[in-house]
Enzyme design. Structure first.
Site, PDB file in Angstrom:
ATOM      1  N   ARG A  55      -3.582 -10.265   4.612  1.00  0.00           N
ATOM      2  CA  ARG A  55      -4.081 -10.110   3.219  1.00  0.00           C
ATOM      3  C   ARG A  55      -2.563  -9.610   2.262  1.00  0.00           C
ATOM      4  O   ARG A  55      -2.297  -8.345   2.518  1.00  0.00           O
ATOM      5  CB  ARG A  55      -5.359  -9.366   3.226  1.00  0.00           C
ATOM      6  CG  ARG A  55      -5.828  -9.435   1.494  1.00  0.00           C
ATOM      7  CD  ARG A  55      -7.229  -8.378   1.388  1.00  0.00           C
ATOM      8  NE  ARG A  55      -7.302  -8.382  -0.051  1.00  0.00           N
ATOM      9  CZ  ARG A  55      -6.855  -7.648  -0.840  1.00  0.00           C
ATOM     10  NH1 ARG A  55      -5.938  -7.029  -0.772  1.00  0.00           N
ATOM     11  NH2 ARG A  55      -7.524  -7.857  -2.126  1.00  0.00           N
ATOM     12  N   LYS A  60       0.751  -1.240   0.012  1.00  0.00           N
ATOM     13  CA  LYS A  60      -0.089   0.023   0.035  1.00  0.00           C
ATOM     14  C   LYS A  60       0.976   1.093   0.056  1.00  0.00           C
ATOM     15  O   LYS A  60       2.090   1.121   0.098  1.00  0.00           O
ATOM     16  CB  LYS A  60      -1.012   0.020   1.180  1.00  0.00           C
ATOM     17  CG  LYS A  60      -1.964  -0.845   0.561  1.00  0.00           C
ATOM     18  CD  LYS A  60      -3.407  -0.990   1.702  1.00  0.00           C
ATOM     19  CE  LYS A  60      -4.403  -1.947   1.108  1.00  0.00           C
ATOM     20  NZ  LYS A  60      -5.329  -2.281   2.093  1.00  0.00           N
TER      21      LYS A  60
HETATM   22  N1  PMM Z   1      -7.230  -4.005   0.601  1.00  0.00           N
HETATM   23  C1  PMM Z   1      -7.853  -4.008  -0.718  1.00  0.00           C
HETATM   24  C2  PMM Z   1      -8.840  -4.733  -1.004  1.00  0.00           C
HETATM   25  N2  PMM Z   1      -9.461  -5.483  -0.189  1.00  0.00           N
HETATM   26  N3  PMM Z   1      -9.855  -6.360   2.031  1.00  0.00           N
HETATM   27  C3  PMM Z   1      -9.626  -6.325   3.196  1.00  0.00           C
HETATM   28  N4  PMM Z   1     -10.357  -7.245   3.839  1.00  0.00           N
HETATM   29  N5  PMM Z   1      -8.621  -5.400   3.736  1.00  0.00           N
HETATM   30  C4  PMM Z   1      -7.592  -4.608   2.797  1.00  0.00           C
HETATM   31  O1  PMM Z   1      -6.897  -3.947   3.494  1.00  0.00           O
HETATM   32  C5  PMM Z   1      -8.015  -4.755   1.304  1.00  0.00           C
HETATM   33  C6  PMM Z   1      -9.018  -5.633   1.014  1.00  0.00           C
HETATM   34  C7  PMM Z   1      -7.008  -2.990  -1.781  1.00  0.00           C
HETATM   35  O2  PMM Z   1      -5.610  -3.719  -2.067  1.00  0.00           O
HETATM   36  P1  PMM Z   1      -5.646  -4.471  -3.505  1.00  0.00           P
HETATM   37  O3  PMM Z   1      -5.979  -3.492  -4.537  1.00  0.00           O
HETATM   38  O4  PMM Z   1      -4.368  -4.860  -3.680  1.00  0.00           O
HETATM   39  O5  PMM Z   1      -6.601  -5.510  -3.547  1.00  0.00           O
END
Ligand code: PMM
Length: 298
Positions: A264, A220
């Site tokens: 995650r 991030k």
């Molecule tokens: N961050 C993203 C997408 N889904 N779900 C949860 N539970 N927590 C998060 O911090 C989260 C998520 C954004 O990241 P990406 O675009 O790399 O998937």
């Protein structure tokens, strides 16, 4: 299917990220083809993922939403194929319709970054199916989530805890059982870098909510700005997303020490390695149970 609250092998669940999207910030477009997505999901499991989180909508700041049909077309065939191979799958969606189809296709977890706010009918799907639900702290869709009113906190930890507690109450009122819930402070969602670091530094206050915690720090922007270096013109340039995996693994290790339930991550192997080191190290500390005892209870 409810996912166990006690993580495997005495360490947090590793949730591998599988974005079946054209526009996610670090891997957009790479796994848009179903076959490539399934292969990547299986590779995440080989790298040590306990869960694979399949998403068809990018939640990055400024993202435009796909239609429900587009989202269904992206995620359902991938979920079905991964479940058929014995993978525990979570679906990253804010839509009740997608959550229902995903659970029908075998997903065990509904990971809703809006915590049930974007589509109030999603709670009914979770209540009706008994799936585990990840309830993330959220204030607005990607188009406006980093606008000034959505970044207003008196104290970010107290405010996030209060808003998550409110979500838990409302979800329970909609029929979801508390045991189905995993909570997530939503790193990067309506948060500046300083908000993110404050939340991470004060995780015990989030544990006081009494539910398992999931964290998504992977690649991030707050890590990019932490690792920024001067560019050709001397101004600071953030480290690009694909070069943030070592820092992500460091957050995984510290979050594991702080007792989170799940992490995650995009690069599962780096975090799995960090957790293996943590386990080998802490298992031999004088106050720890013997490594054999930890393994036997896993
Ligand atoms: N961050 C993203 C997408 N889904 N779900 C949860 N539970 N927590 C998060 O911090 C989260 C998520 C954004 O990241 P990406 O675009 O790399 O998937």
């Amino acid at each position: 299917m409810t996912v166990p609250t006690t993580p495997p092998r005495g360490r947090p669940h590793l949730m591998g990220v599988l974005n079946v999207t054209p526009d996610s910030f670090s891997d957009g477009g790479r796994w848009l083809d179903t076959r490539a997505a399934v292969e990547h999901g299986l590779a995440l499991v080989r790298d040590g993922a306990d869960l694979v989180d399949v998403g068809g909508e990018s939640t990055r700041p400024g993202a435009t939403r796909p239609s429900a049909e587009e989202e269904l077309d992206r995620v359902v065939p991938v979920i079905r194929a991964l479940v058929a191979q014995g993978v525990t799958v979570s679906v990253d969606t804010m839509r009740a319709q997608v959550a229902a189809a995903a659970v029908e296709a075998g997903a065990a977890i509904v990971n809703d970054v809006s915590g049930g706010l974007a589509d109030p009918r999603l709670a009914e799907v979770v209540a009706g199916t008994g799936a585990t639900m990840v309830v993330q702290h959220w204030r607005a869709h990607g188009a406006t989530m980093q606008s000034r009113d959505h970044l207003d906190y008196d104290d970010v930890v107290t405010d996030v805890v209060r808003e998550l507690r409110q979500r838990v109450r409302e979800l329970q009122a909609a029929g979801v059982r508390e045991e189905q819930l995993v909570l997530d402070p939503g790193i990067g969602f309506s948060k500046h870098a300083e908000h993110n670091w404050t939340l991470l530094g004060r995780l015990p206050e989030l544990h006081a909510l009494g539910r398992p915690l999931l964290l998504g720090t992977s690649r991030k922007a707050f890590l990019g700005s932490l690792l920024a270096a001067p560019g050709a013109d001397g101004s600071l340039v953030p480290r690009p997303p694909a070069e943030r995996d070592t820092a992500t693994a460091a957050t995984s290790l510290l979050a594991a020490q702080a007792g989170v339930w799940g992490l995650r991550v995009h690069d599962v192997r780096a975090s799995a390695d960090a957790l293996a080191v943590l386990h080998a190290w802490t298992a031999r500390m004088p106050s720890a149970p013997s490594p054999e005892a930890t393994e036997a209870s896993a």
